[in-house]
Design an enzyme around this catalytic site. Structure first.
Site, PDB file in Angstrom:
ATOM      1  N   GLU A 129       0.826  -1.094  -0.006  1.00  0.00           N
ATOM      2  CA  GLU A 129      -0.107  -0.004  -0.283  1.00  0.00           C
ATOM      3  C   GLU A 129       0.492   1.046   0.155  1.00  0.00           C
ATOM      4  OE1 GLU A 129      -3.155  -0.043   2.724  1.00  0.00           O
ATOM      5  OE2 GLU A 129      -3.945  -1.790   2.292  1.00  0.00           O
ATOM      6  N   HIS A 243      -8.895   9.907   2.064  1.00  0.00           N
ATOM      7  CA  HIS A 243      -8.293   8.828   1.829  1.00  0.00           C
ATOM      8  C   HIS A 243      -8.547   9.223  -0.164  1.00  0.00           C
ATOM      9  CE1 HIS A 243      -7.896   4.952  -0.191  1.00  0.00           C
ATOM     10  NE2 HIS A 243      -7.562   4.774   1.090  1.00  0.00           N
ATOM     11  N   ARG A 289      -0.121   9.329   1.218  1.00  0.00           N
ATOM     12  CA  ARG A 289      -1.572   9.449   0.560  1.00  0.00           C
ATOM     13  C   ARG A 289      -1.880  11.301   0.472  1.00  0.00           C
ATOM     14  NH1 ARG A 289      -5.393   6.004   4.458  1.00  0.00           N
ATOM     15  NH2 ARG A 289      -4.919   4.483   3.568  1.00  0.00           N
ATOM     16  N   HIS A 350     -11.406  10.357   5.637  1.00  0.00           N
ATOM     17  CA  HIS A 350     -10.998   8.967   6.131  1.00  0.00           C
ATOM     18  C   HIS A 350     -10.232   8.316   7.559  1.00  0.00           C
ATOM     19  CE1 HIS A 350     -10.382   5.334   5.290  1.00  0.00           C
ATOM     20  NE2 HIS A 350      -9.145   5.361   5.614  1.00  0.00           N
ATOM     21  N   ARG A 385      -0.903   9.658   7.910  1.00  0.00           N
ATOM     22  CA  ARG A 385      -0.807   7.821   8.613  1.00  0.00           C
ATOM     23  C   ARG A 385      -0.497   7.365   7.758  1.00  0.00           C
ATOM     24  NH1 ARG A 385      -4.375   3.854   8.307  1.00  0.00           N
ATOM     25  NH2 ARG A 385      -6.273   5.179   8.061  1.00  0.00           N
TER      26      ARG A 385
END
Ligand code: SIN
Length: 540
Positions: A129, A243, A289, A350, A385
């Site tokens: 990811e 997100h 992100r 998100h 994060r």
């Protein structure tokens, strides 16, 4: 100026129905339910959940759990990726705890029955990811959160030490001189006191403050607001993570298209079919992100579009359906075939990277009040994060909070609760007005404190919230009135912190201060209830 009262409702403990426990856990996502699992082995625990036990944001988590369990991976590498993604604001000690204790949590989940995808050899199948330098994400197809949640739920349902109360709205933590003694909640339509030496806040996030979010309807920031009213400190609250790939449909919450889809090779393209992340970051679509969201935002602004696209066509329809069955079904039910069609996506609110400031044992600074999971800020996320570190954080730090709380209970059981009461002046509006204010607040949060902010937008937002701050509905029978009070409080705090941070860092992007400014801003903003003022704000 009207600021939130200490308690959102009047009460008098001498004539309220009350129930006694050793510990009260607020919330039943991964952090809450895992706290109950650990504490319930030795203590009498009540889990209070706003909806049903398993209908939480955890259940919506698709991608997986990041943990250094793969061959060639190491906690050190996981540490480095987490720190890099957090843009200079992670607490290194907390990250060290997360990455070294993480693998044992995966083992525990497997022992109690969680089924994660495995390779033919039997070893765990791992995916990539964003922001990870290797494949490190443990998964269960595209419903990993559901697997974790249902495994833990089945386990705690069988524990005699754990009592589960569903559809209970917790209004406030009751404190006596900086010591928590229990909570006020609406149980079966009746105000009820749940009393215990330990209260664990695991009430999740606040995505529903935004009109475009991946979070379920329950994520209205209640835990943040009640901790704030109780005198706990909040920190890093300006870092609301968006997100990059929520399905672009006019519904709330937006359906998430997991980052694991890009981890398996999907591209992000603009309306002309051009991959726009390739020139923006060496990791292209798998950049952290915040970087991907900014890329999307810039492309949408430049092309006048209100979305971009995820291109999965080259992955093959059969492979996609096998690897991402839930996403595939949802897309097909929206008339999108990922084997043939581009998938329209936008950024959506998100995750709250900040939260209630806690130490490594989940202590908030108020005796007996602990926090873990999304509502807490352990410092592991910094300004942004790392993907799939949230379930891991919930697991690691709920165990630590439970261990500390167990010792606290042993010392404090039997301590008496004073006859506390509170009279709050009723300055609320009507329920109908409240519904309209809530919708307005969400739109303004989206527009004025969303992916990009500025001093002007945040000033406008603060003025709006101040003008609505009378909507506190003390004693009102409707849970969503309490939710609205909480949302106004949390929105105000986010706007205050975001206006104060005059730089761009991680998921906080200021149009008027586009650069990261380490010299001035490699610091945290800490907020607490401010006496006569709304908030006290410190920069540390
Ligand atoms: C996802 O599957 O993309 C969500 C994972 C996360 O929020 O870390």
């Amino acid at each position: 100026m009207i600021k939130p009262p200490r308690y959102l409702t009047d009460f008098d403990l001498t004539d309220l129905p009350s129930l006694d426990f050793d510990a009260i856990v607020i919330g039943s996502g991964v952090a809450g339910i895992s706290t109950a699992y650990h504490l319930g082995k030795t203590a009498k625990v009540a889990v209070l959940t706003k909806s049903e036990l398993s209908l939480t944001a955890t259940r919506y988590a698709q991608g997986g759990i990041a943990a250094a369990v793969g061959e060639g991976d190491s906690p050190e590498s996981h540490f480095e990726d987490t720190i890099l993604t957090g843009r200079g604001l992670c607490d290194e000690e907390a990250v060290r705890v997360l990455v070294t204790e993480g693998p044992a949590e995966i083992a525990t989940l497997r022992e109690i029955g969680a089924a994660f995808d495995c390779r033919p050899s039997g070893s765990l199948s791992l995916t990539r990811e964003a922001g990870h330098s290797c494949a490190r994400v443990v998964h269960s197809k595209d419903t990993t959160g559901g697997e974790v949640e249902s495994t833990l739920a089945a386990t705690v349902r069988g524990m005699s030490g754990v009592s589960i109360f569903e559809r209970v709205f917790v209004i406030d933590v009751i404190t006596d001189d900086k010591r928590s003694v229990g909570v006020l909640a609406v149980l079966n339509g009746r105000l009820t006191a749940f009393l215990a030496p330990v209260v664990v806040l695991a009430a999740g996030g606040m995505g529903q403050l935004y009109s475009v979010t991946t979070n379920p309807p329950i994520s209205t920031g209640d835990g943040l607001a009640m901790a704030y009213r109780a005198g706990a400190m909040l920190t890093d609250i300006e870092f609301v993570q968006f997100h990059p790939t929520a399905l672009h449909t006019p519904v709330s919450p937006r359906f998430l298209i997991s980052e694991a889809v890009r981890g398996e090779g999907a591209y992000l393209v603009d309306k002309n079919g051009v991959r726009f992340m390739v020139d923006r970051h060496p990791m292209a679509e798998l950049a952290p992100r915040d970087v991907v969201v900014r890329g999307e935002f810039e492309v949408m602004r430049a092309t006048g579009a209100d979305h971009v696209y995820l291109d999965c066509r080259h992955l093959g329809g059969a492979y996609f359906a096998e690897r991402f069955p839930a996403i595939n079904d949802e897309l097909l039910s929206n008339g999108i075939d990922p084997a043939r069609d581009l998938i329209p996506v936008t950024p959506a609110a998100h995750y709250m990277s900040g939260g209630v400031k806690v130490d490594l044992e989940g202590r908030t600074g108020i005796d007996g009040l602990y926090a873990c999971g999304e509502v807490a800020c352990t410092g592991v996320h910094g300004a942004n994060r790392l993907a799939s570190n949230s379930l891991l954080e919930g697991l690691v730090f709920s165990r630590r909070a439970a261990t500390n709380a167990r010792a606290y209970i042993e010392k404090h059981t039997g301590r008496s609760v004073p006859p506390l009461k509170s009279i709050t002046s009723d300055d609320g509006g009507t329920h109908t007005e409240g519904r309209a204010v809530m919708a307005d607040l969400k739109d303004r949060m989206q527009e004025l404190a969303g992916v990009m902010r500025s001093a002007a937008s945040l000033t406008a937002l603060l003025a709006f919230i101040r003008s609505k701050a009378g909507y506190t509905f003390p004693g009102g029978p409707w849970a969503d009135d309490y939710e609205l009070s909480n949302m106004l409080t949390v929105g105000y705090i986010i706007a205050m912190a975001a206006k104060t941070r005059e730089e761009s860092r991680g998921s906080h992007w200021r149009e008027d201060f586009p650069e990261e400014n380490d010299e001035k801003w490699r610091r945290h903003i800490v907020i607490e209830e401010g006496g006569d003022e709304w908030v006290k704000l410190k920069i540390i």
